[in-house]
Design a protein around this motif. Structure first.
Motif, PDB file in Angstrom:
ATOM      1  N   LEU A 193       2.661 -12.068   9.780  1.00 46.03           N
ATOM      2  CA  LEU A 193       3.323 -10.767   9.793  1.00 46.03           C
ATOM      3  C   LEU A 193       4.463 -10.770   8.781  1.00 46.03           C
ATOM      4  CD1 LEU A 193       3.628  -9.972  13.620  1.00 46.03           C
ATOM      5  CD2 LEU A 193       1.927  -9.111  12.017  1.00 46.03           C
ATOM      6  N   ASN A 194       4.341  -9.948   7.753  1.00 46.32           N
ATOM      7  CA  ASN A 194       5.464  -9.688   6.863  1.00 46.32           C
ATOM      8  C   ASN A 194       6.289  -8.553   7.443  1.00 46.32           C
ATOM      9  OD1 ASN A 194       4.855 -11.628   4.733  1.00 46.32           O
ATOM     10  ND2 ASN A 194       3.037 -10.366   4.361  1.00 46.32           N
TER      11      ASN A 194
ATOM     12  N   ASP B 254       4.991  -5.237   9.342  1.00 47.01           N
ATOM     13  CA  ASP B 254       3.598  -5.355   9.780  1.00 47.01           C
ATOM     14  C   ASP B 254       3.545  -5.329  11.307  1.00 47.01           C
ATOM     15  OD1 ASP B 254       2.958  -5.660   7.113  1.00 47.01           O
ATOM     16  OD2 ASP B 254       2.494  -7.804   7.267  1.00 47.01           O
TER      17      ASP B 254
ATOM     18  N   VAL C 299      -4.205  -7.162  13.242  1.00 46.25           N
ATOM     19  CA  VAL C 299      -2.992  -6.891  12.467  1.00 46.25           C
ATOM     20  C   VAL C 299      -3.196  -5.618  11.669  1.00 46.25           C
ATOM     21  CG1 VAL C 299      -1.563  -7.669  10.537  1.00 46.25           C
ATOM     22  CG2 VAL C 299      -2.283  -9.296  12.261  1.00 46.25           C
TER      23      VAL C 299
ATOM     24  N   PRO D  81      -1.111  -4.318   8.520  1.00 51.63           N
ATOM     25  CA  PRO D  81       0.017  -4.437   7.588  1.00 51.63           C
ATOM     26  C   PRO D  81       0.582  -3.060   7.249  1.00 51.63           C
ATOM     27  CG  PRO D  81      -1.904  -5.693   6.842  1.00 51.63           C
ATOM     28  CD  PRO D  81      -2.375  -4.807   7.946  1.00 51.63           C
TER      29      PRO D  81
ATOM     30  N   LYS E 142       1.330  -1.914   4.484  1.00 60.83           N
ATOM     31  CA  LYS E 142       0.694  -1.369   3.271  1.00 60.83           C
ATOM     32  C   LYS E 142      -0.613  -0.661   3.578  1.00 60.83           C
ATOM     33  CE  LYS E 142      -1.619  -5.752   2.031  1.00 60.83           C
ATOM     34  NZ  LYS E 142      -3.000  -5.246   2.257  1.00 60.83           N
TER      35      LYS E 142
ATOM     36  N   TYR F 221       0.986   2.922  14.247  1.00 60.42           N
ATOM     37  CA  TYR F 221       0.307   1.630  14.324  1.00 60.42           C
ATOM     38  C   TYR F 221      -0.750   1.614  15.433  1.00 60.42           C
ATOM     39  CZ  TYR F 221       4.142  -0.442  11.503  1.00 60.42           C
ATOM     40  OH  TYR F 221       5.046  -0.760  10.532  1.00 60.42           O
TER      41      TYR F 221
END
Length: 276
Positions: free
Chosen positions: A96-97, A100, A139, A141, A143, A164
């Motif tokens: 996870l960045n 995210d 996940v 992200p 982006k 999300y």
């Protein structure tokens, strides 16, 4: 695990500032090397934060949930609001960045939190709700999340919303989760206000300067109250309450909901002339 109980709106009319904050504000969720959690009796949501450093940290509530493991009867949404980290779910790693989101479904037994660089640790925020069905762990992200742009500079609410966990995104049993980013020089969120009496909501305000504050408004539409909220503090919003804010600067917040309706169509908007 800290416990918060449900509040009657009639009782709230008598609350002092300190009592209001004690009931609805979560002041400290992020402590290096610790897992912090608050259990709310509004829709049984658990709100938490974790900063893993040298050692991994396990998602574990001890005997507070009276289950064998945390997600035995629950699901969870996790958003990283700090440097890169990872979550290991029954042996599978998910990176996870910042911003995210990871959804973990019902029945996953072993969940641990990690930082890619312990000297610059991740800051992982999560909300968990009861679940009746298992959905895949995935996940999303930032982006790849679809942005929805709303508001205007003239209204001081030019903002971008990322959804999300919802019916058309990461699938869940009842949890919904997303993030709203206000553009520079824009300070208002969720105004005109609304309520949704079938589900509670949690806000986490973050990406704020140390001296910045959000005036968060809550309460029944005809008898509102406010609290001053700092960076990385969360608000528990009862189903009968509005949830709106204005900041001294722009900010970002994560919203999460659980309850009766798995939809964005159940909001009861409040005319401006009815707010008091």
């Amino acid at each position: 695990m800290e416990f918060r109980y449900a509040t009657n709106p009639e009782d709230m009319k008598q609350y002092t500032t300190d009592k209001l904050r004690d009931e609805f504000l979560i002041e400290s969720l992020f402590v290096e090397g610790e897992l912090k959690m608050v259990y709310s009796h509004y829709d049984r949501v658990v709100v938490g934060g974790v900063i893993p450093t040298q050692q991994e940290i396990k998602l574990d509530a001890g005997d507070a949930l009276r289950t064998e493991y945390f997600l035995e009867r629950r699901e969870i949404g996790i958003v990283n609001i700090g440097p890169a980290g990872k979550v290991v779910v029954d042996g599978e790693e998910f990176t996870l960045n910042k911003r995210d989101c990871l959804y973990i479904g019902l029945g996953k037994e072993n969940v641990t939190f990690h930082s890619e660089d312990p000297s610059n640790p991740a800051k992982l925020y999560f909300v968990s709700a009861n679940a009746h069905k298992e959905y895949p762990t995935k996940v999303l992200p930032i982006k790849d999340a679809e942005p929805t742009r709303l508001g205007s500079d003239a209204e001081s609410n030019n903002r971008t919303i990322y959804k999300y966990i919802h019916a058309d995104g990461l699938q869940s049993s009842q949890l919904m989760m997303g993030m709203t980013l206000l553009e520079p020089n824009n300070m208002w969120n969720t105004m005109p206000a609304h309520v949704h009496d079938r589900r509670a909501e949690v806000y986490l305000y973050f990406d704020m300067e140390e001296e910045s504050r959000v005036f968060h408004f809550m309460g029944r539409p005809d008898e509102t109250r406010h609290m001053l909220v700092k960076n990385e503090q969360a608000i528990l919003s009862p189903p009968w309450s509005i949830h709106s804010g204005v900041g001294t600067n722009n900010y970002t917040f994560i919203w999460a909901m659980a309850g009766e309706n798995y939809t964005f169509k159940d909001m009861d908007f409040v005319p401006m002339e009815d707010l008091k």
